[in-house]
Design a protein around this motif. Structure first.
Motif, short mmCIF file in Angstrom:
data_model
loop_
_atom_site.label_atom_id
_atom_site.label_comp_id
_atom_site.label_asym_id
_atom_site.label_seq_id
_atom_site.Cartn_x
_atom_site.Cartn_y
_atom_site.Cartn_z
N ILE A 190 8.86 -4.44 0.06
CA ILE A 190 9.09 -5.08 1.52
C ILE A 190 9.33 -4.17 2.57
N TRP A 191 10.48 -3.37 2.48
CA TRP A 191 11.12 -2.64 3.26
C TRP A 191 10.17 -1.43 3.53
N PHE A 192 9.62 -0.81 2.60
CA PHE A 192 8.73 0.29 2.69
C PHE A 192 7.53 -0.04 3.66
N TYR A 193 6.98 -1.18 3.59
CA TYR A 193 5.90 -1.42 4.59
C TYR A 193 6.29 -1.82 5.93
N PHE A 194 7.60 -2.81 5.83
CA PHE A 194 7.87 -3.33 7.16
C PHE A 194 8.49 -2.26 7.91
N HIS A 195 9.26 -1.32 7.65
CA HIS A 195 9.94 -0.41 8.47
C HIS A 195 8.70 0.45 9.33
N ASN A 249 15.19 0.28 4.33
CA ASN A 249 14.18 1.29 3.49
C ASN A 249 14.95 2.37 2.93
N GLN A 250 15.44 3.21 3.63
CA GLN A 250 16.29 4.39 3.18
C GLN A 250 17.39 3.92 2.01
#
Length: 289
Positions: free
Chosen positions: A114-119, A273-274
């Motif tokens: 989720i965070w990979f795409y969302f950021h 994401n990090q």
């Protein structure tokens, strides 16, 4: 550019005013884009304002050139009664398609995914807002994906530029499930924070594979009332972090001034994401997977 510069391979889809084709690029321009998405607008049955919408999309896209997270506009031309726009081709469909695949297989996204795409989505929106561009129709079908893992915002046909003097817009456009409460014309208009509301809807859908306000498919009034009071089912209780849930609730604040701006949203999403990429790297180092 002209029609003979492109060889159409197949139809990718149709919209209200246009068709989109996958095409080979035979021009000497943009050699890195051997395949393009060629958008064809049939102008003979359209009103002048609808034709101008196409010109607006070109102008908007060219203001955000060579972006990592916004679809690139390569050029445009007119032939007979048709108008064509050559766009960067995202070779892995769109976020809505990915949602449908997950639903069919009974799977949810991991929080790392989720965070990979969302950021990246936040980064694209930040670039648009920095250029004073309000998207107005941010939704999963307008987030395009590549096989290299990029997420790119596209379809700016409903966007408009906010001049430094413009405060509120009042046009009723967009997709109902992603419209902020203030988008109802009775509330006096909307601004960049309406895109942030749509961003929150997308993040919620990444967690649940459904829109927060899905369910009112036939009753527009009931749908708007749910949006007006921001009533939606909670995300899975033990599956996602409190930071993710807080991010959703912040973006879906009824009062626009309580929502983050695009820069703040991108900063927070990038940090998350990090964090998850760091955890993944530690896990791989420890367990070799």
């Amino acid at each position: 550019m002209k029609a003979c510069d492109f060889k159409i391979i197949k139809n990718l889809g149709e919209g209200t005013f246009s068709e989109v084709y996958l095409a080979e690029n035979h021009t000497s321009q943009y050699p890195e884009h051997k395949l393009v998405a060629l958008k064809r607008l049939k102008t003979d049955n359209l009103r002048e304002e609808e034709i101008m919408q196409c010109f607006d999309e070109i102008y908007l896209l060219q203001r955000v050139k060579n972006s990592e997270n916004v679809i690139d506009c390569l050029g445009a031309f007119r032939e007979s009664n048709d108008f064509f726009i050559a766009l960067e081709f995202a070779d892995n469909k769109d976020l809505e398609y990915l949602f449908n695949e997950k639903r069919q297989n009974g799977l949810l996204f991991s929080e790392r995914s989720i965070w990979f795409y969302f950021h990246q989505i936040c980064a694209g929106l930040k670039e648009l807002h920095e250029q004073r561009i309000l998207h107005r129709d941010l939704k999963p079908a307008n987030i395009f994906l590549t096989r290299t893992g990029k997420a790119k915002i596209g379809d700016l046909g409903l966007s408009r530029i906010f001049s430094l003097k413009t405060q509120l817009a009042k046009t009723e456009v967009g997709t109902d499930y992603y419209l902020a409460p203030e988008r109802n014309i009775c509330f006096g208009g909307y601004n960049f924070k309406s895109d942030i509301w749509a961003l929150g809807c997308i993040l919620y859908e990444m967690c649940t594979l459904r829109s927060p306000f899905n369910g009112e498919q036939r009753n527009a009034y009931a749908l708007f009332k749910r949006i007006e009071i921001c009533h939606y089912p909670p995300v899975p209780a033990n599956y996602y972090s409190r930071q993710l849930k807080f991010f959703i609730s912040s973006c879906l604040s009824i009062r626009p001034e309580n929502r983050p701006n695009a820069e703040q949203a991108h900063s927070a999403a990038r940090k998350m994401n990090q964090k998850f990429e760091s955890l993944r790297a530690k896990f791989k180092k420890q367990f070799g997977k």
